[in-house]
Enzyme design. Structure first.
Site, PDB file in Angstrom:
ATOM      1  N   GLY A 267     -12.907  -6.279  29.715  1.00 41.74           N
ATOM      2  CA  GLY A 267     -11.523  -6.946  29.395  1.00 41.74           C
ATOM      3  C   GLY A 267     -11.299  -6.981  27.858  1.00 41.74           C
ATOM      4  O   GLY A 267     -10.684  -7.804  27.307  1.00 41.74           O
ATOM      5  N   ALA A 268     -11.656  -6.120  27.191  1.00 37.75           N
ATOM      6  CA  ALA A 268     -11.659  -5.968  25.794  1.00 37.75           C
ATOM      7  C   ALA A 268     -10.612  -5.565  24.981  1.00 37.75           C
ATOM      8  O   ALA A 268     -10.583  -5.832  23.650  1.00 37.75           O
ATOM      9  CB  ALA A 268     -12.827  -5.228  25.249  1.00 37.75           C
TER      10      ALA A 268
ATOM     11  N   VAL B  95     -13.858  -1.501  36.056  1.00 40.21           N
ATOM     12  CA  VAL B  95     -15.139  -2.195  36.378  1.00 40.21           C
ATOM     13  C   VAL B  95     -15.342  -2.245  37.711  1.00 40.21           C
ATOM     14  O   VAL B  95     -16.382  -2.637  38.373  1.00 40.21           O
ATOM     15  CB  VAL B  95     -15.354  -3.480  35.854  1.00 40.21           C
ATOM     16  CG1 VAL B  95     -15.431  -3.302  34.173  1.00 40.21           C
ATOM     17  CG2 VAL B  95     -14.235  -4.406  36.107  1.00 40.21           C
TER      18      VAL B  95
ATOM     19  N   ASN C  45     -15.639 -11.031  30.944  1.00 38.02           N
ATOM     20  CA  ASN C  45     -14.339 -11.281  30.766  1.00 38.02           C
ATOM     21  C   ASN C  45     -13.244 -10.998  31.501  1.00 38.02           C
ATOM     22  O   ASN C  45     -12.271 -11.498  31.957  1.00 38.02           O
ATOM     23  CB  ASN C  45     -13.860 -11.175  29.183  1.00 38.02           C
ATOM     24  CG  ASN C  45     -12.449 -11.601  28.829  1.00 38.02           C
ATOM     25  OD1 ASN C  45     -12.177 -12.725  28.990  1.00 38.02           O
ATOM     26  ND2 ASN C  45     -11.730 -10.567  28.797  1.00 38.02           N
TER      27      ASN C  45
ATOM     28  N   SER D 153     -13.009 -20.383  34.524  1.00 38.63           N
ATOM     29  CA  SER D 153     -11.870 -21.133  34.421  1.00 38.63           C
ATOM     30  C   SER D 153     -11.684 -22.540  34.633  1.00 38.63           C
ATOM     31  O   SER D 153     -12.487 -23.045  35.311  1.00 38.63           O
ATOM     32  CB  SER D 153     -10.732 -20.276  35.445  1.00 38.63           C
ATOM     33  OG  SER D 153      -9.538 -20.977  35.577  1.00 38.63           O
TER      34      SER D 153
ATOM     35  N   TYR E 172      -7.419 -16.596  42.699  1.00 41.02           N
ATOM     36  CA  TYR E 172      -8.174 -16.553  41.398  1.00 41.02           C
ATOM     37  C   TYR E 172      -9.122 -17.834  41.258  1.00 41.02           C
ATOM     38  O   TYR E 172     -10.180 -17.561  40.698  1.00 41.02           O
ATOM     39  CB  TYR E 172      -6.908 -17.130  40.357  1.00 41.02           C
ATOM     40  CG  TYR E 172      -7.263 -17.280  38.720  1.00 41.02           C
ATOM     41  CD1 TYR E 172      -7.596 -15.946  38.191  1.00 41.02           C
ATOM     42  CD2 TYR E 172      -7.454 -18.576  38.397  1.00 41.02           C
ATOM     43  CE1 TYR E 172      -8.215 -16.131  36.927  1.00 41.02           C
ATOM     44  CE2 TYR E 172      -7.925 -18.512  37.080  1.00 41.02           C
ATOM     45  CZ  TYR E 172      -8.355 -17.292  36.410  1.00 41.02           C
ATOM     46  OH  TYR E 172      -8.860 -17.539  35.073  1.00 41.02           O
TER      47      TYR E 172
ATOM     48  N   ALA F  67     -10.736 -19.297  43.696  1.00 47.81           N
ATOM     49  CA  ALA F  67     -11.870 -19.088  44.461  1.00 47.81           C
ATOM     50  C   ALA F  67     -12.714 -18.023  43.851  1.00 47.81           C
ATOM     51  O   ALA F  67     -13.979 -18.131  43.973  1.00 47.81           O
ATOM     52  CB  ALA F  67     -11.400 -18.543  45.938  1.00 47.81           C
TER      53      ALA F  67
ATOM     54  N   LYS G 127     -13.251 -17.264  40.583  1.00 43.27           N
ATOM     55  CA  LYS G 127     -13.708 -17.951  39.716  1.00 43.27           C
ATOM     56  C   LYS G 127     -14.796 -18.784  40.184  1.00 43.27           C
ATOM     57  O   LYS G 127     -15.899 -18.863  39.278  1.00 43.27           O
ATOM     58  CB  LYS G 127     -12.777 -18.600  38.606  1.00 43.27           C
ATOM     59  CG  LYS G 127     -12.031 -17.382  37.886  1.00 43.27           C
ATOM     60  CD  LYS G 127     -12.514 -16.854  36.892  1.00 43.27           C
ATOM     61  CE  LYS G 127     -11.992 -15.887  35.939  1.00 43.27           C
ATOM     62  NZ  LYS G 127     -12.602 -15.015  34.909  1.00 43.27           N
TER      63      LYS G 127
END
Length: 659
Positions: free
Chosen positions: A418-419, A463, A489, A543, A556, A558, A560
């Site tokens: 996620g760069a 990914v 990330n 998070s 989201y 769950a 993380k």
């Protein structure tokens, strides 16, 4: 050899020094003439000082400047008359010479003058150019190089046998130049070193250099030793050398060096064919094309992948030559800088991507010189004693000491997902600032050109697709040699959907990106991280929703939470491998891709807050930015966290529900 002089460009130069800059850049633009700081140029000017007194000044290339990019500030102005007096001395030690040069520079803040400043001074021409032209070196690096130079140039050049650069070379030239020179003299050839040209104008000196080198090329061509047939395409390393093989080799070299290194591998047909030559053990072990290169490449490349054997041979080389040195020498690391392997091709080693790139450029041209000289009758470099003297020259040792402490992550390789934006982009910047090379992955195709620098490999990668992860790791390891740091990330945040309305497809998509893909990356990078010289380091971007979930973010939160639990298990399992795994829990980082204006407004509305209030809705009433998270992520990869694994650290300004 094609000249690049352009009258229109030259006409825009104001003054002789500006023309000196212009023609120097023309020389530096051609890698077959000079490479990475090689060569030097000068101009002699008469100036009037602040007292109104005239003085003659030699403007000579300053140490550390590259001809391709040099500016007027890159030339050191030295009193010419003093240099001419120095040339009459019978002896002058290196420290004395450097002191004399430094104390007779006439501009505060000027760079240190080239060690060949005295040589430039004694040549009686306004403009002087010096290069390490491939064609010239191919001729001189043969058994009968001196005779061949006379065949090419007759008496139009002054011929100087090899003497180590510095005062001794200048003193020899000061004696030989008047003896050999005449009205038709066009240049000076230094055997096994390079060539000088000169003239009354910048153009004359430059064009003489082009003409002189062109004559060497013509000679090689007439002897079928120039423009040699291209190497036949060879099988690439992909089928024979795995990324783990490369990473293991890099690990062995790093251990030998005593610090992490970049190992860039190149399997072009040229390099594979050269490494596979039947006579490679003979032609590659002679030495570099010019002694200056020994600083970058060491005396010889490593053949194959036996690092221990190379190191042992280097220690023997040091012991043989250090014993006769006047001053005690401290051995440099014994690790190779050039690797030639029949399956791998060419491996280039450096403490940074820049260093490994310089090794590549130098050795690519060294191969050209070796092949041309071999076709001419046999490549012959300088004896190892001469090369040792340059490698362990006090002036070069002093440069190494002045280089200072390298950045914290020098020689290390990081991978960031996620760069392209937000926290990932900031992580790339933070890691680069600390000296790491970075493999930057993102599903945004713009990642390929986002950074535009050699120490970042931007790869378009989804990914969630295993084949794309495999490709990215293969390319990353072939570019940099391995992996030391991993920052997971990449993630998606489809906020605003309550459980009653949450579709199965949305749930699965979030889990696939935020959890499953990270499992794949962890699994595929484990063997690489185990090889990291300082131990592998993993930072997972979690998070605040893990300890304190909010409504409308079930998928989201769950995903993380599951990722955090995965990280805890990985920390337990990988500790024995020396790999640290820690998690950061950011909150309300609004300069990221997942926070669109719509999502931000929706989330603020769920809490009954305005957008401005929502941005600082924390205990400290501060806004958390991507850079804040990235700096802590980078620090967690550093020495301050050497004894920390399995940690979960909030980056949220303080959340009352978490606290």
């Amino acid at each position: 050899m094609i000249g690049l002089w352009n009258d229109d460009d030259a006409a825009r130069c104001s003054g002789q020094l500006a023309l000196r800059v212009y023609s120097s850049q023309l020389l530096g633009r051609d890698p077959s003439l000079v490479l990475h700081g090689g060569g030097n140029t000068s101009v002699k000017l008469r100036e009037v000082d602040v007292l109104g007194e005239a003085r003659d000044v030699l403007y000579v290339k300053g140490s550390g400047w590259d001809l391709a990019t040099i500016l007027e500030a890159g030339f050191a102005p030295v009193r010419l008359n003093h240099l001419l007096k120095l040339a009459t001395l019978e002896s002058l030690s290196d420290p004395q010479m450097i002191s004399e040069l430094a104390t007779h520079v006439v501009r505060a803040g000027a760079p240190a003058p080239s060690v060949e400043a005295i040589l430039h001074a004694i040549l009686p021409y306004p403009y002087v150019d010096h290069t390490h032209a491939d064609a010239l070196l191919a001729v001189t690096n043969t058994a009968d190089g001196a005779r061949r130079i006379r065949d090419i140039y007759g008496d139009e050049v002054v011929l100087i046998p090899y003497v180590m650069p510095g005062f001794d070379l200048a003193r020899l030239c000061a004696r030989e130049f008047p003896r050999q020179a005449h009205a038709r003299t066009l240049g000076v050839v230094l055997l096994n070193h390079g060539i000088f040209s000169f003239g009354s104008t910048a153009r004359e000196s430059y064009e003489r250099m082009i003409a002189l080198v062109g004559r060497a090329e013509d000679y090689l061509r007439s002897n079928e030793a120039w423009c040699l047939p291209r190497a036949q395409a060879a099988a690439t390393t992909a089928a024979t050398v795995s990324r783990l093989d490369i990473a293991r080799l890099r690990a062995q070299i790093s251990i030998c060096a005593g610090f992490p290194v970049i190992l860039a591998t190149h399997d072009d047909a040229k390099f594979v064919a050269f490494a596979r030559r039947a006579d490679i053990a003979q032609i590659s072990q002679q030495g570099p094309a010019t002694p200056d290169h020994v600083i970058r490449t060491k005396r010889v490349p490593m053949l194959g992948r036996n690092v221990a054997a190379f190191a042992a041979a280097y220690r023997d080389y040091f012991a043989r030559n250090a014993a006769r040195a006047v001053q005690p020498k401290v051995m440099l690391d014994p690790a190779p800088r050039v690797v030639l392997d029949s399956a791998l091709g060419l491996g280039c080693v450096g403490r940074s991507v820049k260093d490994s790139s310089i090794v590549h450029d130098i050795y690519a041209h060294t191969i050209d010189v070796i092949l041309a000289a071999t076709a001419l009758g046999g490549y012959r470099a300088l004896p190892e004693q001469d090369l040792f003297d340059v490698e362990y020259w006090d002036l070069e040792q002093a440069k190494l000491k002045k280089a200072g402490t390298p950045p914290a992550f020098a020689g290390e390789v990081a991978l960031v997902t996620g760069a392209a934006s937000g926290i990932g982009r900031a992580c790339v910047d933070a890691l680069l600032k600390r000296g790491a090379a970075v493999i930057a992955l993102d599903s945004n195709p713009d990642i390929v050109t986002r950074f535009a620098r050699a120490d970042v490999l931007g790869l378009h990668c989804d990914v969630t697709v295993p084949a794309q992860i495999t490709r990215a790791l293969d390319l990353g390891v072939r570019s940099f040699g391995g992996l030391d740091l991993l920052v997971l990330n990449a993630g998606i945040f489809p906020g605003g959907t309550r459980v009653a309305a949450l579709a199965d497809d949305e749930w699965r998509r979030v889990m696939q990106v935020n959890l499953d893909a990270n499992l794949s990356l962890l699994r595929e990078t484990h063997a690489l991280l185990k090889l990291a010289l300082r131990g592998g380091r993993v930072v997972i971007i979690g998070s605040k929703n893990v300890p304190a979930p909010g409504p409308g973010a079930a998928a989201y939160s769950a995903s993380k939470a599951a990722l955090t639990q995965l990280a805890r298990v990985v920390a337990l399992e990988w500790g024995a491998d020396g790999i640290r795994v820690n998690t950061l829990h950011p909150n309300a980082v609004f300069d990221t891709g997942i926070w669109s204006e719509e999502v931000l407004a929706a989330r603020a509305g769920q809490y009954g807050l305005s957008v401005a209030e929502y941005k600082i809705n924390n205990v400290l009433k501060v806004e958390v930015c991507s850079r804040d998270v990235a700096e802590l992520a980078a620090e967690m990869c550093g020495s301050l966290f050497d004894k920390t694994t399995g940690a979960q650290v909030p980056v949220d300004g303080g959340n009352d529900r978490v606290i």
